[in-house]
Design a protein around this motif. Structure first.
Motif, PDB file in Angstrom:
ATOM      1  N   ARG A 138      -9.295   1.798   3.043  1.00  0.00           N
ATOM      2  CA  ARG A 138     -10.360   0.791   2.901  1.00  0.00           C
ATOM      3  C   ARG A 138     -10.472   0.324   1.453  1.00  0.00           C
ATOM      4  O   ARG A 138     -10.670  -0.854   1.170  1.00  0.00           O
ATOM      5  CB  ARG A 138     -11.686   1.365   3.394  1.00  0.00           C
ATOM      6  N   LEU A 139     -10.350   1.273   0.544  1.00  0.00           N
ATOM      7  CA  LEU A 139     -10.411   0.919  -0.878  1.00  0.00           C
ATOM      8  C   LEU A 139      -9.283  -0.035  -1.256  1.00  0.00           C
ATOM      9  O   LEU A 139      -9.495  -1.019  -1.948  1.00  0.00           O
ATOM     10  CB  LEU A 139     -10.259   2.189  -1.709  1.00  0.00           C
ATOM     11  N   ARG A 140      -8.088   0.306  -0.755  1.00  0.00           N
ATOM     12  CA  ARG A 140      -6.926  -0.514  -1.087  1.00  0.00           C
ATOM     13  C   ARG A 140      -7.163  -1.963  -0.658  1.00  0.00           C
ATOM     14  O   ARG A 140      -6.926  -2.896  -1.407  1.00  0.00           O
ATOM     15  CB  ARG A 140      -5.696   0.062  -0.384  1.00  0.00           C
ATOM     16  N   LEU A 141      -7.697  -2.117   0.559  1.00  0.00           N
ATOM     17  CA  LEU A 141      -7.938  -3.462   1.076  1.00  0.00           C
ATOM     18  C   LEU A 141      -9.030  -4.196   0.294  1.00  0.00           C
ATOM     19  O   LEU A 141      -8.882  -5.357  -0.056  1.00  0.00           O
ATOM     20  CB  LEU A 141      -8.326  -3.395   2.557  1.00  0.00           C
TER      21      LEU A 141
ATOM     22  N   GLU B 144      -5.195  -8.662   4.838  1.00  0.00           N
ATOM     23  CA  GLU B 144      -4.269  -7.807   4.105  1.00  0.00           C
ATOM     24  C   GLU B 144      -3.810  -8.377   2.776  1.00  0.00           C
ATOM     25  O   GLU B 144      -3.280  -7.658   1.950  1.00  0.00           O
ATOM     26  CB  GLU B 144      -3.023  -7.544   4.971  1.00  0.00           C
ATOM     27  N   SER B 145      -3.955  -9.688   2.612  1.00  0.00           N
ATOM     28  CA  SER B 145      -3.335 -10.261   1.428  1.00  0.00           C
ATOM     29  C   SER B 145      -4.116 -11.442   0.877  1.00  0.00           C
ATOM     30  O   SER B 145      -5.031 -11.957   1.509  1.00  0.00           O
ATOM     31  CB  SER B 145      -1.918 -10.724   1.783  1.00  0.00           C
ATOM     32  N   VAL B 146      -3.731 -11.823  -0.306  1.00  0.00           N
ATOM     33  CA  VAL B 146      -4.338 -12.971  -0.953  1.00  0.00           C
ATOM     34  C   VAL B 146      -3.212 -13.935  -1.309  1.00  0.00           C
ATOM     35  O   VAL B 146      -2.167 -13.511  -1.782  1.00  0.00           O
ATOM     36  CB  VAL B 146      -5.071 -12.543  -2.238  1.00  0.00           C
ATOM     37  N   ALA B 147      -3.416 -15.227  -1.017  1.00  0.00           N
ATOM     38  CA  ALA B 147      -2.362 -16.192  -1.321  1.00  0.00           C
ATOM     39  C   ALA B 147      -2.942 -17.339  -2.143  1.00  0.00           C
ATOM     40  O   ALA B 147      -4.080 -17.755  -1.942  1.00  0.00           O
ATOM     41  CB  ALA B 147      -1.760 -16.728  -0.032  1.00  0.00           C
TER      42      ALA B 147
END
Lengths: 87, 267
Positions: A22-25, A70-73
């Motif tokens: 959760r932290l990673r996300l 999951e990601s940022v673009a």
């Protein structure tokens, strides 16, 4: 069967793994914050570079950070008026 | 010229003030001249953790506003003669002082002391900006919880934006029993996520509450486990390479072995 086996050997997900995931996300999102100043600078520089190759509509230019789970673009929408034939 | 260190965390209640008090006291214990600065204007607490609350006459704002000299605002510690506290003002707002004024103040203190330790308020607003203004280096305190680690990460970013690089991390309130069961993030997990240098691991320790009750930092208590952790942190700050306290061990035999090792001069 596999599930039953893993339960037998106590391989249930540990809560610390959940915490780490959760932290990673959440940090993917937290860290992807561009201050308005930086975003403006990025926009200016993009215009500068792109103008070498094509005539772009500066007013129609949109640059944003898009976030999914999951990601940022970095998503840019750049209307092109005319492409230059040579540098 | 001394060195200024800000102790910060973002999240409240993770043990910033306790860490600042213990590190400051620990450094003084090994002979360094130390000034603790409470930058938490309006919510001062370093004075009570140090047990010096009854001796306050002037405070940080009085110094900044020129109502008194620095010397008269500094409170000498009860136990160590080379340890001083500059208390925060309790009845003023955070904006009663500016980052520029803090910078001047810390510079002045650095001329007199080996270490100037600034206890930062929680949050990332004015009080935070004031506290980091004069700092040469930063120590970030966190606990093994999602919220505290997240805030610590934010602080890393904000410190970088203020050109304070390479902060060091203290992980406070680690509970070995929970780590063993997989119900608490390990030191490695947290370092993996934050990607900053580890300065120390402090086990969750009831003696911290007892020492705060008494106003005596646990670093002075030879028997306290957290005190040992802070003594190690102090030695690392001084450049020594000290192994991290093993958080796995719990058995009586291992504890006795360690005590024996400590007594026989290893620490």
């Amino acid at each position: 069967m596999l599930e039953w086996l893993s339960r037998l050997f106590g391989a249930t997900e540990q809560s610390k793994d959940k915490a780490k995931e959760r932290l990673r996300l959440v940090l993917v999102h937290d860290r992807a914050v561009l201050s308005p100043g930086l975003l403006d600078a990025l926009r200016e520089e993009m215009i500068h570079v792109l103008s070498k190759y094509m005539e772009i509509d500066e007013k129609g230019l949109e640059v944003n950070l898009n976030r999914s789970d999951e990601s940022v673009a970095l998503v840019a929408n750049i209307p092109v008026r005319r492409v230059k034939r040579k540098l | 010229m001394g060195k200024s260190i800000v102790v910060t965390s973002g999240k409240g209640g993770v043990g910033k003030t306790t860490a600042a008090a213990n590190i400051g006291t620990g450094l003084a214990q090994i002979g360094r001249r130390v000034c603790l600065v409470d930058a938490d204007i309006g919510l001062r607490n370093l004075d009570v953790v140090m047990g010096l609350e009854n001796r306050i006459v002037y405070d940080l704002i009085d110094v900044v506003e020129g109502n008194c000299r620095i010397r008269s605002a500094l409170i000498k510690d009860k136990r160590l003669e080379n340890l001083f506290l500059l208390p925060a003002a309790q009845t003023r707002e955070k904006d009663a002082v500016s980052p520029e004024q803090m910078q001047v103040l810390i510079e002045d203190l650095k001329k007199e002391f080996d270490y100037v330790l600034v206890d930062c308020p929680a949050g990332i607003e004015q009080g935070f900006k004031n506290a980091i203004a004069g700092a040469d280096v930063a120590i970030i305190v966190t606990t093994p919880e999602v919220s505290a680690v997240r805030d610590a990460d934010r602080i890393v970013g904000l410190l970088e934006a203020s050109e304070l690089y390479d902060p060091q991390l203290i992980i406070n309130r680690i509970r070995p029993d929970m780590v063993r069961k997989g119900d608490m993030m390990t030191t490695e997990d947290i370092i993996d996520i934050l990607a900053i240098k580890l300065l120390g691991i402090v086990p969750d320790d009831e003696s911290i509450i007892v020492s705060t009750n008494r106003g005596e930092p646990s670093v002075l208590d030879k028997k306290s486990l957290s005190g040992q952790a802070f003594r190690n942190i102090v030695r690392r700050l001084e450049g020594a390479s000290v192994p991290f306290l093993p958080i796995e061990e719990r058995s009586v035999v291992k504890r006795l072995l360690r005590m024996f090792n400590n007594v026989s001069g290893r620490s």
